[in-house]
Design an enzyme around this catalytic site. Structure first.
Site, PDB file in Angstrom:
ATOM      1  N   GLY A  11       0.565  -0.965  -0.160  1.00  0.00           N
ATOM      2  CA  GLY A  11       0.305  -0.050  -0.138  1.00  0.00           C
ATOM      3  C   GLY A  11       1.186   1.358   0.158  1.00  0.00           C
ATOM      4  N   ASP A 159      -3.355   3.205  19.470  1.00  0.00           N
ATOM      5  CA  ASP A 159      -4.670   3.355  20.393  1.00  0.00           C
ATOM      6  C   ASP A 159      -3.840   3.396  21.526  1.00  0.00           C
ATOM      7  OD1 ASP A 159      -6.699   2.667  18.724  1.00  0.00           O
ATOM      8  OD2 ASP A 159      -5.865   0.778  18.956  1.00  0.00           O
ATOM      9  N   HIS A 187      -8.563  -4.123  17.466  1.00  0.00           N
ATOM     10  CA  HIS A 187      -8.360  -2.791  17.082  1.00  0.00           C
ATOM     11  C   HIS A 187      -9.270  -2.314  16.376  1.00  0.00           C
ATOM     12  CE1 HIS A 187      -7.073   0.476  15.087  1.00  0.00           C
ATOM     13  NE2 HIS A 187      -7.333   0.380  13.452  1.00  0.00           N
TER      14      HIS A 187
HETATM   15  P1  NAI Z   1      -5.794   4.430   1.265  1.00  0.00           P
HETATM   16  O1  NAI Z   1      -6.856   4.001   0.640  1.00  0.00           O
HETATM   17  O2  NAI Z   1      -4.618   5.733   1.317  1.00  0.00           O
HETATM   18  O3  NAI Z   1      -4.172   3.601   1.559  1.00  0.00           O
HETATM   19  C1  NAI Z   1      -4.588   2.024   0.761  1.00  0.00           C
HETATM   20  C2  NAI Z   1      -3.157   1.779  -0.448  1.00  0.00           C
HETATM   21  O4  NAI Z   1      -2.630  -0.039  -0.196  1.00  0.00           O
HETATM   22  C3  NAI Z   1      -3.332   2.172  -1.919  1.00  0.00           C
HETATM   23  O5  NAI Z   1      -2.573   2.933  -2.103  1.00  0.00           O
HETATM   24  C4  NAI Z   1      -4.094   0.824  -2.567  1.00  0.00           C
HETATM   25  O6  NAI Z   1      -4.032   1.122  -4.279  1.00  0.00           O
HETATM   26  C5  NAI Z   1      -2.631  -0.228  -2.215  1.00  0.00           C
HETATM   27  N1  NAI Z   1      -3.549  -1.910  -1.863  1.00  0.00           N
HETATM   28  C6  NAI Z   1      -4.760  -2.166  -2.051  1.00  0.00           C
HETATM   29  N2  NAI Z   1      -4.446  -3.892  -1.516  1.00  0.00           N
HETATM   30  C7  NAI Z   1      -3.236  -3.831  -1.792  1.00  0.00           C
HETATM   31  C8  NAI Z   1      -2.436  -4.889  -2.636  1.00  0.00           C
HETATM   32  N3  NAI Z   1      -2.721  -5.760  -2.754  1.00  0.00           N
HETATM   33  N4  NAI Z   1      -1.440  -4.751  -2.387  1.00  0.00           N
HETATM   34  C9  NAI Z   1      -0.537  -3.760  -1.874  1.00  0.00           C
HETATM   35  N5  NAI Z   1      -1.122  -2.672  -1.961  1.00  0.00           N
HETATM   36  C10 NAI Z   1      -2.595  -2.121  -2.273  1.00  0.00           C
HETATM   37  O7  NAI Z   1      -5.389   3.969   3.052  1.00  0.00           O
HETATM   38  P2  NAI Z   1      -4.427   4.727   3.887  1.00  0.00           P
HETATM   39  O8  NAI Z   1      -5.274   5.534   4.736  1.00  0.00           O
HETATM   40  O9  NAI Z   1      -2.663   4.389   3.730  1.00  0.00           O
HETATM   41  O10 NAI Z   1      -4.619   2.933   5.484  1.00  0.00           O
HETATM   42  C11 NAI Z   1      -4.573   1.817   5.256  1.00  0.00           C
HETATM   43  C12 NAI Z   1      -5.029   0.860   5.884  1.00  0.00           C
HETATM   44  O11 NAI Z   1      -4.456   1.298   7.656  1.00  0.00           O
HETATM   45  C13 NAI Z   1      -6.287   0.998   6.197  1.00  0.00           C
HETATM   46  O12 NAI Z   1      -6.730  -0.163   5.745  1.00  0.00           O
HETATM   47  C14 NAI Z   1      -6.694   1.348   7.026  1.00  0.00           C
HETATM   48  O13 NAI Z   1      -8.300   0.936   7.125  1.00  0.00           O
HETATM   49  C15 NAI Z   1      -5.902   1.223   7.984  1.00  0.00           C
HETATM   50  N6  NAI Z   1      -5.728   1.971   9.347  1.00  0.00           N
HETATM   51  C16 NAI Z   1      -5.050   1.484  10.999  1.00  0.00           C
HETATM   52  C17 NAI Z   1      -5.242   1.473  10.882  1.00  0.00           C
HETATM   53  C18 NAI Z   1      -4.778   1.134  12.926  1.00  0.00           C
HETATM   54  O14 NAI Z   1      -4.389   1.696  14.216  1.00  0.00           O
HETATM   55  N7  NAI Z   1      -4.161  -0.682  12.760  1.00  0.00           N
HETATM   56  C19 NAI Z   1      -5.192   2.599  11.758  1.00  0.00           C
HETATM   57  C20 NAI Z   1      -5.105   3.607  10.549  1.00  0.00           C
HETATM   58  C21 NAI Z   1      -5.733   3.138   9.496  1.00  0.00           C
END
Ligand code: NAI
Length: 328
Positions: A11, A159, A187
């Site tokens: 990602g 968190d 989470h």
């Molecule tokens: P984003 O949508 O900006 O980026 C996600 C990226 O992953 C996109 O560029 C997409 O093309 C890519 N992607 C999708 N499928 C893929 C694959 N099979 N292989 C490689 N890349 C792939 O999202 P953001 O804001 O960067 O968040 C990413 C994840 O983190 C989300 O699932 C979000 O819910 C999660 N998250 C988790 C947190 C935690 O504390 N555990 C906190 C905040 C977000």
């Protein structure tokens, strides 16, 4: 100087990665004497955008950044990987059912777990950030039978840091004076941030706070709902703070930490959390390993809340087993 570590980021074109990659390149994650080889994994439609990020990384002229590779092939991305940051996931879009979301992510984390099993370094450390993070980590772990279970973790450090921030605001004490905060469970909105063991400048936090209603009516829900509050205020989800927490997680796991931190790790049955479930615990980190803090007294207030979040994880596990992404 240490030998270079291969760091895989999935990602890589997304928001969290944009907040994370430049600090990794600058040495904030693995220390200022460890060079980094970056491997960026993206889906084909986002490769061009990853190339743009790589151009900016080039332009940082980071002394510790040995190389950057961009690929849409997991086998290439995880080859020799020492640290794997699994950020890419399928977000829930309008009208998408929960089962569709689990199925889409099940496919991604099965593929990534399988590739890690086949080609990552023997001592790989895996951190899943993409949601549902605990269950995605469970799926990856289940598809990597040759990698020790202890190497698969999910991010609850955000968190944990949010809990410290709220306690700091409430008491006026700087974050550095706060210790022994714990986050248990999933989470998700069921997570349980626990202050019963926490201290503020060495004194029991709940004595310093001396406000039971704040704990029950304010603190817990504020931490649980913080992600939603940030979306409402900023218009997009927390990315920089998530990136910072991911760096903290790997930094402390790799280099050690002076205080407890929270990590979602594979349960060994501690605290009644079923063996094999990826659930958040307070841990200590030393010399590249973590240990679940043992023998804590858990009162009824905490027990009820831990059990509720763990029940949600058990249900998520049952759903992905049902869909065929892991053995039951
Ligand atoms: P984003 O949508 O900006 O980026 C996600 C990226 O992953 C996109 O560029 C997409 O093309 C890519 N992607 C999708 N499928 C893929 C694959 N099979 N292989 C490689 N890349 C792939 O999202 P953001 O804001 O960067 O968040 C990413 C994840 O983190 C989300 O699932 C979000 O819910 C999660 N998250 C988790 C947190 C935690 O504390 N555990 C906190 C905040 C977000």
């Amino acid at each position: 100087t240490n030998s270079p570590v291969t760091v895989t980021v999935t990602g890589a074109s997304g928001q969290i990665s944009y907040g994370m990659l430049f600090r990794i390149a600058a040495g904030a994650m693995l220390g200022h004497d460890t060079p980094v080889r970056l491997r960026l994994l993206e889906i084909p439609a986002a490769i061009r955008s990853a190339e743009g990020v790589a151009m900016e990384l080039d332009d940082g002229a980071y002394p510790l950044l040995s190389s950057i590779d961009i690929t849409d092939d997991p086998r290439t991305a995880f080859d020799g990987s020492g640290v794997a940051l699994l950020v890419g996931a399928r977000p829930r879009t309008k009208g998408m059912e929960r089962a569709d979301l689990l199925a889409a992510n099940g496919a991604i984390f099965t593929e990534h777990g399988t590739a890690i099993n086949a080609v990552a370094a023997a001592d790989v450390k895996v951190l899943v950030v993409g949601n549902p993070a605990n269950t995605n980590a469970f799926i990856a772990m289940s598809n990597a039978p040759d990698v020790p279970r202890s190497r698969f973790t999910a991010l609850t450090r955000l968190d944990h840091n949010r809990a410290i921030a709220q306690l700091s605001r409430k008491t006026g004490a700087p974050a550095a004076d706060i210790a022994k905060v714990a986050v248990w469970g999933n989470h998700s909105a069921t997570q349980y941030p626990d202050l019963f063991h926490a201290t503020v400048a060495g004194r029991p936090a709940l004595d310093v706070v001396n406000d039971e209603a704040w704990l029950t009516d304010d603190f817990i829900s504020t931490v649980q709902q913080r992600g939603t509050a940030i979306i409402a205020a900023r218009g997009s989800s927390s990315a920089a703070s998530a990136a910072s927490a991911a760096i903290d997680h790997i930094h402390d796991w790799t280099l050690g930490a002076p205080d407890w931190v929270s990590m979602a790790v594979c349960s060994d049955g501690s605290y009644g959390v079923p063996d094999g479930l990826i659930s958040s615990f307070p841990v200590t980190c030393e010399a590249g390993d973590y240990t679940i803090v043992p023998d804590l007294e858990i009162g009824d207030f905490s027990r009820t809340r831990i059990d509720a979040s763990v029940r949600e994880l058990v249900d998520e596990r049952a759903a992905v087993v049902e869909l065929g992404f892991a053995a039951g």
